[in-house]
Design an enzyme around this catalytic site. Structure first.
Site, short mmCIF file in Angstrom:
data_model
loop_
_atom_site.label_atom_id
_atom_site.label_comp_id
_atom_site.label_asym_id
_atom_site.label_seq_id
_atom_site.Cartn_x
_atom_site.Cartn_y
_atom_site.Cartn_z
CD GLN A 7 26.96 2.64 -42.62
OE1 GLN A 7 27.72 3.26 -43.36
NE2 GLN A 7 26.44 1.48 -42.95
CE LYS A 45 24.11 2.88 -45.92
NZ LYS A 45 25.32 2.50 -46.69
CE LYS A 80 31.40 4.21 -44.66
NZ LYS A 80 30.28 3.50 -45.31
N GLY A 134 34.12 -3.33 -44.65
CA GLY A 134 34.67 -2.78 -45.88
C GLY A 134 33.90 -1.58 -46.40
CG ASP A 135 32.79 2.48 -47.84
OD1 ASP A 135 31.57 2.32 -47.67
OD2 ASP A 135 33.23 3.44 -48.51
CG ASN A 153 31.54 -6.02 -53.08
OD1 ASN A 153 30.58 -5.55 -52.48
ND2 ASN A 153 31.81 -7.29 -53.13
CB SER A 170 27.77 -6.25 -41.89
OG SER A 170 28.75 -6.11 -42.89
N1 GLU Z 1 30.37 0.19 -46.29
C1 GLU Z 1 29.08 -0.43 -46.40
C2 GLU Z 1 28.01 0.64 -46.27
O1 GLU Z 1 28.19 1.73 -46.76
C3 GLU Z 1 28.93 -1.63 -45.48
C4 GLU Z 1 29.13 -1.35 -44.02
C5 GLU Z 1 29.14 -2.59 -43.12
O2 GLU Z 1 28.99 -3.69 -43.63
O3 GLU Z 1 29.30 -2.39 -41.92
O4 GLU Z 1 26.95 0.44 -45.76
#
Ligand code: GLU
Length: 443
Positions: free
Chosen positions: A110, A113, A125, A164-165, A239, A375
């Protein structure tokens, strides 16, 4: 021995029993070699040691009462990995397989990303080994309220913003948001993926899947390939998979297969997405029910979706769902492009096989960044107490995905790995965070 190798050896020694984290760290650090060699300040500032150690890891008890009156205990996690470029940001995974090492790999991914999105969000996370599958709404609510009763003290709109995840959708976010508000008396954008009537953003639901296909389209266009008319296989039916399917179909591709953890469906005439949406979003059922509505389609129990010949493969289920053997099968069947909607769905061996054979490969941390990017757009709207139209959010998402592609492709070329988006995405994501860490001193 190189700086990268020394750090990796130490990581392996220190993180026993966390194979997914070691896998993610190995992939990232190895691909950073050229930028680390060209910039000695990263070693001098111990950036690799610091970036692989979370700023904070929370692990807590989540007790709740089930419908039979029995007390259940789950384990909750939140890893606040890196806040160099913004508040911690990342989803909450609810799945029985979740362990500390799972959340750590996801939190690590993350960081890069979120940096790639170009927005001010750090990496984090969380999640739990709670399984929402088969639970009643009341049980899910009891779990979510208990989970938030500990988590609330560690998060906030400018501190850490979960989302979410896998296993965490609008229902779970709603219950958690309600409990946060009750405990803090604050109505703030502390979670993203909220419902539209209480601060959610239009296009957030679609964002990861749409973003994935925007990225794919950009990568294909750069190689003079048209997505229209291509045969696509998508693993998963959550999703990400659903909205990837929708956008791919809109752009003229033919999606012939989707799956869930039990098996996969193959519909030669093209997947009827309305049926999948009804089964998954409304009935919370299994993908095998699809063939009841469409008897010419075929359901196969178990893994094996990658044996279906296709031009484009979109792994959108979970980590390590596509191994070297699957990659070889896809290559033998003539796959042109693979774009990852899930986090780290391809093993390192599978990734290398695609790259060696010249298959266009879009790594998850770049290709699935549209979800977290949107987000961040939800956070912007909450902070300014406004709500944008669907077109406005979708337009920004599209631009963000184009930029991620451009930045990753340019970084790959600059460091001598033209067309290798694994190297490009890792380098482009890393440099921004590393330079911010140096600027902020030893912390
Ligand atoms: N879970 C999603 C990801 O893997 C979205 C995370 C978010 O929106 O904070 O990036």
């Amino acid at each position: 021995m190189s700086y990268v190798q020394r750090v990796l050896d130490k990581l392996i020694e220190k993180n026993d029993g966390q194979p997914e984290f070691i896998q993610a760290a190995t992939e990232v650090l190895t691909s950073l070699e050229p930028v680390i060699e060209a910039n000695p300040q990263y070693e001098k500032n111990a950036i690799l040691e610091r970036i692989t150690e979370p700023e904070r890891q929370l692990m807590f008890r989540v007790p709740w009462v089930d419908d039979n009156g029995n007390i259940q205990v789950n384990r909750g996690f939140r890893i606040q990995f890196n806040s160099a470029i913004g508040p911690y940001k990342g989803g909450l995974r609810l799945h029985p397989s979740v362990k500390l090492g799972t959340i750590k790999f996801l939190g690590f991914e993350q960081i890069f990303k979120n940096s790639l999105t170009g927005l001010a969000i750090g990496g984090g996370k969380g999640g739990s080994d709670f399984d929402p599958k088969g639970k009643s709404d009341r049980e899910v609510m009891a779990f979510c309220q208990s989970f938030m009763t500990e988590l609330f003290r560690h998060i906030g709109a400018t501190t850490d913003v979960p989302a979410g995840d896998i296993g965490t959708g609008a229902r779970e976010i709603g219950y958690m948001y309600g409990q946060y508000k009750r405990l803090t008396t604050k109505y703030e954008g502390v979670l993203t993926g909220k419902g539209l009537n209480y601060g959610g953003s239009l296009a957030r639901t679609e964002a990861t899947g749409y973003g994935l296909v925007y990225f794919l389209d950009e990568m294909l266009k750069d190689h003079n390939i048209d997505l229209a008319g291509k045969t696509v296989v998508i693993s998963g039916s959550g999703n990400v998979a659903i909205y990837a399917c929708q956008k791919a179909q809109t752009l003229g591709a033919k999606v012939v297969a989707m799956s869930d953890s039990n098996g996969y469906i193959y519909d030669e005439d093209g997947i009827k997405l309305d049926t999948v949406k009804r089964i998954k979003e409304v009935e919370r059922g299994r993908i095998k029910e699809y063939v009841k509505d469409h008897p010419t389609a075929k359901y196969t129990e178990g893994k094996g979706i990658w044996t279906i010949p296709c031009d484009v493969a979109l792994p959108c289920a979970t980590q390590n769902e596509l191994n070297e053997e699957d990659a070889k099968t896809l290559i033998a069947n003539g796959v042109i492009a693979v774009a990852e909607g899930a986090n780290m769905p391809s093993t390192i061996e599978a990734t290398n096989a695609f790259i060696e054979k010249g298959v266009l490969f879009a790594p998850g941390k770049a290709a699935n960044a549209g979800g977290v990017a949107t987000s961040a757009l939800e956070m912007s709207q909450n902070a300014s107490m406004t709500a944008w139209t669907f077109e406005e959010v979708d337009g920004k998402l599209h631009n963000i995905m184009k930029n991620i592609y451009k930045n990753a492709a340019e970084a790959a070329e600059k460091y001598g790995h033209k067309d290798n988006l694994v190297v490009g995405a890792n380098i482009a994501g890393f440099v921004k965070v590393a330079d911010a860490m140096i600027a902020q001193g030893v912390c």
